[in-house]
Scaffold this active site. Sequence first.
Site, PDB file in Angstrom:
ATOM      1  CG  HIS A 172      -2.599   0.225  -2.028  1.00 42.71           C
ATOM      2  ND1 HIS A 172      -3.005   1.848  -2.266  1.00 42.71           N
ATOM      3  CD2 HIS A 172      -2.166  -0.458  -2.708  1.00 42.71           C
ATOM      4  CE1 HIS A 172      -1.579   2.468  -3.307  1.00 42.71           C
ATOM      5  NE2 HIS A 172      -1.643   0.692  -3.632  1.00 42.71           N
ATOM      6  CG  HIS A 227       3.113  -1.982  -3.442  1.00 43.47           C
ATOM      7  ND1 HIS A 227       3.653  -0.800  -3.874  1.00 43.47           N
ATOM      8  CD2 HIS A 227       1.916  -2.327  -3.823  1.00 43.47           C
ATOM      9  CE1 HIS A 227       2.770  -0.018  -4.406  1.00 43.47           C
ATOM     10  NE2 HIS A 227       1.516  -0.539  -4.864  1.00 43.47           N
ATOM     11  CD  GLU A 228      -1.547  -4.013  -4.142  1.00 43.76           C
ATOM     12  OE1 GLU A 228      -2.057  -3.530  -4.049  1.00 43.76           O
ATOM     13  OE2 GLU A 228      -0.425  -3.926  -5.297  1.00 43.76           O
TER      14      GLU A 228
HETATM   15 ZN    ZN Z   1      -0.506   0.138  -5.639  1.00 40.33          ZN
END
Ligand code: ZN
Length: 712
Positions: free
Chosen positions: A502, A498-499
Amino acid sequence: MLKGITALIASGVIALGTIYTLPTVADANFGPSNPFYAPSTLPFHAPPFDKIKDEDYQPAIEAGMAEQIREMQAIADNAAAPTFENTLVVMEKTGQLFQRATAAFDAVSGANTYPLLQKVRAEEAPRRAAHDDAIYLNARLFSRVAAVYKQRESLKLDPESLRLLEVTYDKFIRAGANLSEADKAELKKLNEELSTLSNTFTTKLLAATKDGAYVTTDQSALAGLSEEQIAVAAQAAKSRKLEGYLLPLQNTTQQPELGSLSVRATREAIFEKSWNRAERGDANDTRDIVSRMAQLRARRAQLLGYPNHAAWKLGDQMAKTPEAALKFMDALVPSATAKAVSEAKDIQNVIDAQKGGFTLQPWDWDFYSEQVRKAKYDLNEAEVKPYFELNNVLENGVFYAAEQLYGITFKERKDIPVYHPDVRVFEVSDADGKTLALFYCDYFKRDNKNGGAWMSNFVNQSKLLGMLPVVFNVANLPKPAPGEPALISFTDVTAMFHEFGHALNGIFANTEYPSLSGTATARDFVEFPSQFNEHWALYPAVFVHYAKHYKTGAAMPPELAAKVRRAQTFNQGYKLTELLAAAELDMQWHTLPASASLQQPDAFEKQALEKTHLLLTAVPPRYRSSYFSHIWGGGYSASYYAYLWSEMLDDDAYQWFEDNGGLTRASGDRFRQMVLSRGNTQDLAKMYAAWRGKNPGVEPMMKYRGLRQSGQ
Ligand SMILES: [Zn+2]
């Protein structure tokens, strides 16, 4: 999660200050000896953490704000007629010292804080809010932006420049720059009252939540909890000088202990404590605040020219209007509630088989669904974790997926200074070998690190400023003893993907203007690249590449891998329904017009849930109006839907990959070129549709959540 300047600016309440110049108290303390004074000479302009001391941040931030105000004022005072170049482009070049200092400060004060940094953070938060106001309520500056905006048709700007003009103009308008002096005065009053009410709400809710703890002197009431949990409960009671045992309340409606407490009366008592925590008619009752805030927000929206608060908030989001967000949620309700009803049936069967003799209530859900989970999906963490060693997950999972999709490669750099020895730095190179970005990761838990996981930038990419991106990921994974491997859960594996999603949004940024770069997108879009990247964690070719036993290197046995996969769809009807109920409550409150009378929160809530077909006895909203701190105490008013909206996008996008050959360079490059590199340089809905070939739909989301009713 994503943190950074945009998140701070978007944090909700705009405190309108009247000061247009800031005190420059720190200018005297700021000179060439401060490591932020000049741009960093390190590769990628990385922060010189070997030179930065805790006491360097505050003078640099203060001087940075003062410098940006002077730069903005110079633009406002320019005698030449306003042009795109002498106004918008020059505005983009302002505030570089402020950016350098705050990026490093926000990172370090979040991930490796000390009392001095906490003090600086508290002192600077209101000044930074006032700094924004000083820019966006500067009437002369606005009149120049507005003058350029009026000529936009005849300027023949390239698309990104036109977007910059529109976004900047919109920011001024939304802050109230266009109002008469009398209206500005009313806006200021409304903002002040709302800010005070929001603070009071937070204070009362904190006290109400503390008071709402369940206390008992009868240990048998806690049957089902582990010895360790009971010892913690005894300690919690003791620390409040109480006899017996204490279970504190969490912020959500459902409480974690309800999954294991076997005494039904205890479960009911805890649920009642949670549900009515802020509705006891005492000093901590928040209902009057909620009603009043809804009314004031509606009035503020009217003043700013919008039909309701949600319309104001969504104006610069991908969804654009409350109607679009509501339509999206309405489309999910039938499948979500149907699935929740079928899950309820499974649970009722367990209750009946055990001769419970009662109908399922919300306080029973987790206790019995836990039994259903054990029977259907049991996943033993201790069995799984040896296959998820942190460095292996990072290099053979997270990096590997990005290499396969986008052709990028990673090389660790030991020569870049870091703020803590646990931080690692990688240089990211493109497929053609060209250098692209720096990526820092700081994965281990520390006592002086904020909870959760997040991504942000040290340096924003910008062609105008000649900057390449420097991005970082922070998490709170358990740190092993020296010499031991860091074995993590699949939830943590997903968080790393997830990170890093980004991070890719930042790494691939390829825009002219810094304010449109990378993750500077709308709240209902910004979680899309990150959630999208989570999908690759379970993609077969990626999974087999990293899910290997840390000792033997053996692949995870197929039955275990299947369990990991299957566990993802457990209890999704309940989870989606409680989220939808909260998101609908938020939207119903914030689509009230200014003409609506003061609402009675309990009646309003019931009506709102009934109207949206979400009034299910056994599935209450994740947050009730009276303790929904995201929307009354935080910056998420009319925005709670954004979590679900970006989930729709990530599932819809992954569906496109599945339909187009899965993990391939061709698909990855196209996604990078049309979405990940574009930041906020295009209308987000148009950007998405151009890449996808159509608008996003909810079908893939229902499929990945396991909500399709067919074949069940
Ligand atoms: Zn996030």
